[in-house]
Design a protein around this motif. Structure first.
Motif, PDB file in Angstrom:
ATOM      1  N   GLY A  65      64.760  20.154  49.143  1.00 16.87           N
ATOM      2  CA  GLY A  65      64.639  21.589  49.351  1.00 16.87           C
ATOM      3  C   GLY A  65      64.682  22.365  48.047  1.00 16.87           C
ATOM      4  N   ASP A  66      64.169  23.591  48.112  1.00 13.97           N
ATOM      5  CA  ASP A  66      64.089  24.430  46.913  1.00 13.97           C
ATOM      6  C   ASP A  66      65.057  25.608  46.979  1.00 13.97           C
ATOM      7  N   GLY A  67      66.032  25.523  47.877  1.00 12.80           N
ATOM      8  CA  GLY A  67      67.025  26.586  47.982  1.00 12.80           C
ATOM      9  C   GLY A  67      66.728  27.619  49.039  1.00 12.80           C
ATOM     10  N   ARG A  68      65.531  27.615  49.605  1.00 17.14           N
ATOM     11  CA  ARG A  68      65.239  28.591  50.657  1.00 17.14           C
ATOM     12  C   ARG A  68      66.051  28.248  51.912  1.00 17.14           C
ATOM     13  N   PRO A  69      66.368  29.231  52.766  1.00 17.70           N
ATOM     14  CA  PRO A  69      67.145  28.960  53.976  1.00 17.70           C
ATOM     15  C   PRO A  69      66.444  27.951  54.879  1.00 17.70           C
ATOM     16  N   VAL A  70      67.254  27.105  55.523  1.00 15.70           N
ATOM     17  CA  VAL A  70      66.751  26.059  56.406  1.00 15.70           C
ATOM     18  C   VAL A  70      67.192  26.349  57.833  1.00 15.70           C
ATOM     19  N   LEU A  71      66.234  26.344  58.759  1.00  8.25           N
ATOM     20  CA  LEU A  71      66.527  26.345  60.187  1.00  8.25           C
ATOM     21  C   LEU A  71      66.350  24.915  60.682  1.00  8.25           C
ATOM     22  N   LEU A  72      67.405  24.348  61.252  1.00  6.62           N
ATOM     23  CA  LEU A  72      67.352  22.996  61.785  1.00  6.62           C
ATOM     24  C   LEU A  72      67.204  23.089  63.300  1.00  6.62           C
ATOM     25  N   VAL A  73      66.155  22.472  63.830  1.00  2.00           N
ATOM     26  CA  VAL A  73      65.844  22.560  65.257  1.00  2.00           C
ATOM     27  C   VAL A  73      66.018  21.171  65.876  1.00  2.00           C
ATOM     28  N   LEU A  74      66.804  21.080  66.940  1.00  2.11           N
ATOM     29  CA  LEU A  74      66.985  19.831  67.669  1.00  2.11           C
ATOM     30  C   LEU A  74      67.261  20.149  69.129  1.00  2.11           C
ATOM     31  N   HIS A  75      66.975  19.199  70.009  1.00  2.28           N
ATOM     32  CA  HIS A  75      67.097  19.484  71.436  1.00  2.28           C
ATOM     33  C   HIS A  75      68.549  19.482  71.899  1.00  2.28           C
ATOM     34  N   LEU A 101      69.197  25.446  65.866  1.00  6.43           N
ATOM     35  CA  LEU A 101      68.650  25.938  67.126  1.00  6.43           C
ATOM     36  C   LEU A 101      68.464  24.766  68.076  1.00  6.43           C
ATOM     37  N   CYS A 102      68.971  24.910  69.309  1.00  3.86           N
ATOM     38  CA  CYS A 102      68.941  23.822  70.282  1.00  3.86           C
ATOM     39  C   CYS A 102      68.467  24.332  71.642  1.00  3.86           C
ATOM     40  N   GLY A 103      68.266  23.401  72.548  1.00  5.38           N
ATOM     41  CA  GLY A 103      67.930  23.701  73.935  1.00  5.38           C
ATOM     42  C   GLY A 103      68.805  22.883  74.863  1.00  5.38           C
ATOM     43  N   HIS A 104      68.184  22.260  75.880  1.00  7.28           N
ATOM     44  CA  HIS A 104      68.785  21.227  76.727  1.00  7.28           C
ATOM     45  C   HIS A 104      69.668  21.760  77.839  1.00  7.28           C
ATOM     46  N   ASP A 133      55.718  35.642  64.665  1.00  8.40           N
ATOM     47  CA  ASP A 133      54.986  34.981  63.588  1.00  8.40           C
ATOM     48  C   ASP A 133      54.973  33.477  63.761  1.00  8.40           C
ATOM     49  N   LEU A 134      55.949  32.959  64.521  1.00  5.09           N
ATOM     50  CA  LEU A 134      56.097  31.517  64.697  1.00  5.09           C
ATOM     51  C   LEU A 134      56.789  31.250  66.021  1.00  5.09           C
ATOM     52  N   LEU A 135      56.347  30.180  66.706  1.00  3.20           N
ATOM     53  CA  LEU A 135      57.019  29.703  67.904  1.00  3.20           C
ATOM     54  C   LEU A 135      57.685  28.371  67.577  1.00  3.20           C
ATOM     55  N   LEU A 136      58.967  28.254  67.913  1.00  2.00           N
ATOM     56  CA  LEU A 136      59.685  26.997  67.774  1.00  2.00           C
ATOM     57  C   LEU A 136      60.030  26.502  69.172  1.00  2.00           C
ATOM     58  N   VAL A 137      59.563  25.320  69.514  1.00  2.00           N
ATOM     59  CA  VAL A 137      59.776  24.742  70.835  1.00  2.00           C
ATOM     60  C   VAL A 137      60.818  23.630  70.688  1.00  2.00           C
ATOM     61  N   SER A 138      61.983  23.821  71.307  1.00  2.00           N
ATOM     62  CA  SER A 138      63.099  22.912  71.066  1.00  2.00           C
ATOM     63  C   SER A 138      63.289  21.892  72.192  1.00  2.00           C
ATOM     64  N   PRO A 167      60.932  16.921  70.306  1.00  2.00           N
ATOM     65  CA  PRO A 167      61.039  16.399  71.673  1.00  2.00           C
ATOM     66  C   PRO A 167      62.420  16.597  72.265  1.00  2.00           C
ATOM     67  N   GLY A 168      62.459  16.665  73.605  1.00  2.00           N
ATOM     68  CA  GLY A 168      63.703  16.652  74.353  1.00  2.00           C
ATOM     69  C   GLY A 168      63.818  15.373  75.151  1.00  2.00           C
TER      70      GLY A 168
END
Length: 258
Positions: free
Chosen positions: A143-153, A190-193, A43-48, A78-79
């Motif tokens: 935020g309104d209380g919904r779960p948060v996904l934090l994305v960083l490289h 969620l991370c990459g690198h 449903d969604l792509l997250l590019v880290s 960005p990375g």
């Protein structure tokens, strides 16, 4: 919601090779074909991060064309190999629009995605400055209380891999930890690198480091500066929220040439 995390494409200009041998452009094209054939479709792509190798316009144009062709919504941070101006110009609303960084926030059904920019242009290591931290504090506060996904490289913890710890998150780690600790709305980071799968914790929250969707590095726990490419498959991470908890798995993706 099925989320596919793709990271570290390192797409080059035509004819170039990463490390003199890895055709990341062809690997990216094979990845796009693989994701396009997935069932069920994400449903969604997250590019880290590390979409491009040199951070030039032609590389981002190729990435955008491939991702747009999938017809799946995507967001990107960005990375360390990326450059903000050409990345912003190519991806538009799919990345951040802040004046000094590419932080992004997207409200989705039952989920909030927040992307944090750790890029230090021209350097391998990462940093989170006061502007990013202030922005993140405001975003989380709204935020309104919904779960948060934090994305960083850059992973926010010491990995134990000398080559990557030398180019890890050098600045802002303690302030980020203080900001996140005790929050009940963080589903995970969620991370990459690292070009290798890692799982850890930070500020009491789960951190998932996805391997590269192009090429992997050998796991070298002893040698500083070791970035040796190994013949392991490109991989993508799949994430879902199940009963409010983040559940993740890895899926090998076909490389160019199999």
């Amino acid at each position: 919601m099925l989320i596919a995390q793709l990271t570290d494409f390192h797409v080059t200009v035509p004819g170039a090779r990463v490390g003199g041998s890895v055709d990341t452009r062809a690997n990216f094209d094979a990845l796009v074909a693989y994701v396009g054939a997935m069932r069920p479709r994400p449903d969604l792509l997250l590019v880290s991060g590390d979409l491009a190798e040199a951070g030039v316009e032609a590389e981002y144009a190729h990435v955008r064309a491939g991702l747009d062709n999938l017809g799946i919504p995507y967001l990107a941070v960005p990375g360390n190999h990326d450059m903000r101006a050409p990345m912003r110009a190519a991806l538009g609303p799919r990345t951040g629009s802040e004046a000094g960084h590419l932080g992004l926030a997207a409200d989705l059904p039952g989920l909030r995605v927040v992307g944090l920019d750790t890029l230090v242009e021209g350097a391998g290591h990462g940093a989170i400055g006061d502007a990013q931290l202030g922005w993140l504090q405001d975003i989380l506060g709204a935020g309104d209380g919904r779960p948060v996904l934090l994305v960083l490289h850059h992973p926010p913890f010491v990995t134990g891999i000398p080559a990557f710890d030398a180019i890890g998150l050098r600045e802002g780690r303690s302030a980020l930890e203080a900001l996140l600790r005790g929050r009940s709305d963080i589903a995970g980071l969620l991370c990459g690198h690292v070009h290798r799968a890692l799982v850890g914790t930070f500020a009491g929250h789960r951190v998932f480091v996805a391997p590269s969707a192009s090429h992997q590095f050998a796991l070298d726990l002893e040698t500083p500066g070791s970035f040796r490419v190994v013949r392991e498959p490109p991989q993508i991470a799949l994430h879902r929220l199940v009963d409010g908890r983040l559940v993740s798995c890895l899926v090998p993706a076909a490389a160019a040439g199999g």
